[in-house]
Design a protein around this motif. Structure first.
Motif, short mmCIF file in Angstrom:
data_model
loop_
_atom_site.label_atom_id
_atom_site.label_comp_id
_atom_site.label_asym_id
_atom_site.label_seq_id
_atom_site.Cartn_x
_atom_site.Cartn_y
_atom_site.Cartn_z
N ARG A 63 -12.70 21.23 34.80
CA ARG A 63 -13.71 20.16 34.89
C ARG A 63 -13.05 18.79 34.72
O ARG A 63 -13.30 17.86 35.50
N ARG A 64 -12.19 18.67 33.72
CA ARG A 64 -11.58 17.37 33.40
C ARG A 64 -10.68 16.89 34.53
O ARG A 64 -10.61 15.71 34.83
N ASP A 105 -10.94 17.86 37.69
CA ASP A 105 -11.66 17.85 38.96
C ASP A 105 -10.91 18.67 40.03
O ASP A 105 -10.71 18.22 41.15
N SER A 159 -14.92 22.77 42.50
CA SER A 159 -16.31 22.76 42.01
C SER A 159 -16.58 23.98 41.14
O SER A 159 -16.24 25.11 41.51
N THR A 161 -9.52 14.77 48.83
CA THR A 161 -9.17 14.97 47.43
C THR A 161 -8.79 16.43 47.21
O THR A 161 -9.21 17.31 47.97
N ARG A 197 -9.96 18.42 45.03
CA ARG A 197 -11.19 19.20 44.84
C ARG A 197 -11.87 19.50 46.18
O ARG A 197 -12.30 20.63 46.43
#
Length: 550
Positions: free
Chosen positions: A302-303, A305, A308, A525, A527
């Motif tokens: 999460r931190r 990225d 998802s 990106t 992500r």
């Protein structure tokens, strides 16, 4: 010429109906009251169906199909060809008793609440009632069983009996009205399992070695081609694995020197790994540590990225006994066609209770705290659990369209998942996470050690089945070049004999998935690109390249 989409759907239905295990694993519960029928007549019928399906698929004009359907056609044709090869050439159901273990199909009905308890118990009663005939068929079919397969089966079938004794009463307590149907079927199943256990014991007591568990080069190379679905030859896989072994060894030596000082040499690697191995779980804490590392890995994803996240449930638990004896950990997700909100299981096997203390200590030196962090990345976050959760969203139905915005027109990719892609993504995830600093240098050392293990897996897989690699040489490779504890190496030697070609999926999949990841378009990106890689189900990497335009 036949239209592809309706033809594909008819073939998918035929595949699901002909093998209840395939259906249950895919999340289609229409045949949950059945066990696979491996009798000669049923196998002959299935072979005829597969040949008809192959003939029909060969008549499709693929030039007129869109990219998604062209990929589905290729995946479905490969699936049909692979099943034909397994049933007509390898014929594992005729010599491997593990093919006849009903444990996983019972566990799926007991452990996952995809339907009301009464409905699942009805299906369970059907499967329990089918066990006596299924095991009688197994005894009639099985010939020349390799000793190592018989030994492993004895443990797994005992675990299946324990599952029935221990778990079925707890489920019946929630629906006592089903006792009259389920309990007699359970008693008959336990009696049949007891009879089968006696048959296995007599087989082992006879001292007969059975057939050589090694497939030999012709069968192994053919199975490798079907398993990998890649253009790489067996010789090229072996050459690349050896090159990767050299490259990663150099990286590991440098990382070890950075951690503990000294020259970039193997002795420094051993010193560094020994220092890391001092902090380790035991049989009472290993599952709890896995849960803690899951939280760490999720927060890190999460931190940074990376990809998802999803809100799907993941249950981390001790591996059921019926599944032990092959791997230390596995990820057991809901099927791609599953519509209920049910969990993925990330299962870890503790050291067997009957092992001597020295071997248990060796096991936990291998699966130390930092290795557990890397293992959780592989099996769960952002490895198998997260990747397969994304994959499920590709399939049309309750999960809607994929992240790419287009639902699948067929259910082909619900059946045609690629081992190289699934394992390749998980190994790539390990490298990605440590490259961003997850767990610092200690976890990076474990990840590099796992890269060595991955390369050695492919080398040992091929040399064992094709070149009659002796056990002593395999052990020396793993404990020497791979820096593995003796217990881990012994387990991998067993796995190389019990399986074939699966150990090659990690290395080949990793090289192909990492190459796709490296082809991230300018401006995308990480992500966004990772999400795009996971948005098409779990196809063979060569087809993912087509879908992504790489």
């Amino acid at each position: 010429m036949p239209e592809f989409v309706p033809l594909a759907e008819r073939i998918v239905d035929a595949l699901l109906e002909s093998d209840p295990a395939t259906a249950s694993h895919a999340g289609d519960h229409r045949f949950d009251d059945r066990l696979p029928d491996l009798s000669p007549a049923a196998v002959t019928t299935r072979i005829a169906m597969l040949r008809d399906a192959g003939d029909a698929l060969s008549g499709v004009d693929t030039d007129g199909l869109g990219a998604q359907e062209q990929v589905d056609h290729a995946i479905l044709a490969a699936r049909v060809e692979r099943e034909l090869f397994e049933l007509t050439e390898v014929r594992e159901h005729e010599w491997n008793p593990l093919e006849h273990n009903p444990g996983p199909l019972l566990h799926g009905l007991i452990a996952r609440g995809f339907a009301p308890v009464g409905e699942r118990l009805e299906s369970l009663a059907g499967r329990l009632a089918a066990i006596p005939d299924a095991l009688a068929t197994a005894r009639a079919l099985l010939r020349d069983v390799p000793r190592i397969h018989a030994e492993t089966a004895a443990g797994q079938f005992a675990g299946t009996a324990a599952l029935i004794r221990d778990e079925v009463p707890a489920l019946l307590a929630q629906a006592p009205g089903m006792r009259a149907v389920v309990e007699p079927a359970a008693a008959g199943a336990l009696a049949a399992l007891g009879e089968f256990d006696g048959w296995l014991s007599r087989l082992l007591d006879s001292g007969e070695p059975g057939r050589d568990p090694r497939l030999g080069r012709r069968l192994w190379e053919a199975r490798l081609w079907h398993t990998l679905d890649t253009e790489l030859s067996a010789a090229e896989v072996l050459s690349r694995a050896r090159d990767n072994l050299e490259r990663v060894s150099e990286e590991l030596r440098a990382a070890a020197a950075e951690l503990v000082g000294g020259p970039a040499a193997d002795e420094t690697v051993r010193r560094a790994l020994d220092s890391i191995a001092e902090q380790h779980p035991d049989n009472t804490t290993i599952v709890g540590l896995a849960k803690a590392t899951m939280d760490e890995a999720t927060e890190f994803v999460r931190r940074h990225d990376i990809v998802s996240l999803v809100d799907d449930p993941c249950v981390i638990e001790e591996m059921p006994e019926f599944a032990r004896g092959v791997a230390v950990a596995y990820c057991d997700p809901p099927g791609p066609l599953e519509t209920a909100d049910v969990p993925t299981f990330y299962c870890i096997a503790p050291a067997p209770a009957d092992w001597p203390a020295e071997r248990i200590a060796s096991f936990y030196r291998e699966y130390n705290n930092e290795m557990l962090r890397n293992l959780t990345v592989h099996e769960a976050m952002p490895g198998h659990f997260l990747q397969i959760a994304h994959s499920r969203r590709f399939n049309a139905g309750s999960h809607g369209p994929s992240a790419a915005g287009k639902p699948s027109a067929t259910r082909v990719r619900a059946l045609g998942w690629s081992g190289p892609f699934v394992e390749g993504w998980a190994v790539y995830a390990e490298e990605l996470m440590t490259g961003l600093g997850f767990g610092g240098l200690p976890v990076r050392l474990q990840q590099l050690k796992m890269q060595l293990r991955m390369s050695l897996n492919a080398i040992i897989d091929q040399l064992t089945h094709c070149d009659e690699l002796p056990e002593a040489e395999a052990m020396a490779l793993m404990t020497g070049r791979g820096f593995q504890e003796e217990g881990e190496a012994a387990g991998k030697w067993r796995r190389a004999l019990l399986t074939s070609t699966q150990l090659s999926t990690y290395f080949v999949g990793y090289t192909e998935v990492a190459a796709i990841a490296a082809a991230r378009p300018f401006g995308a990106t990480p992500r966004a690109w990772h999400d795009a890689m996971l948005a098409h189900g779990s196809p063979p990497p060569r087809h993912l390249r087509t879908l992504l335009g790489v």
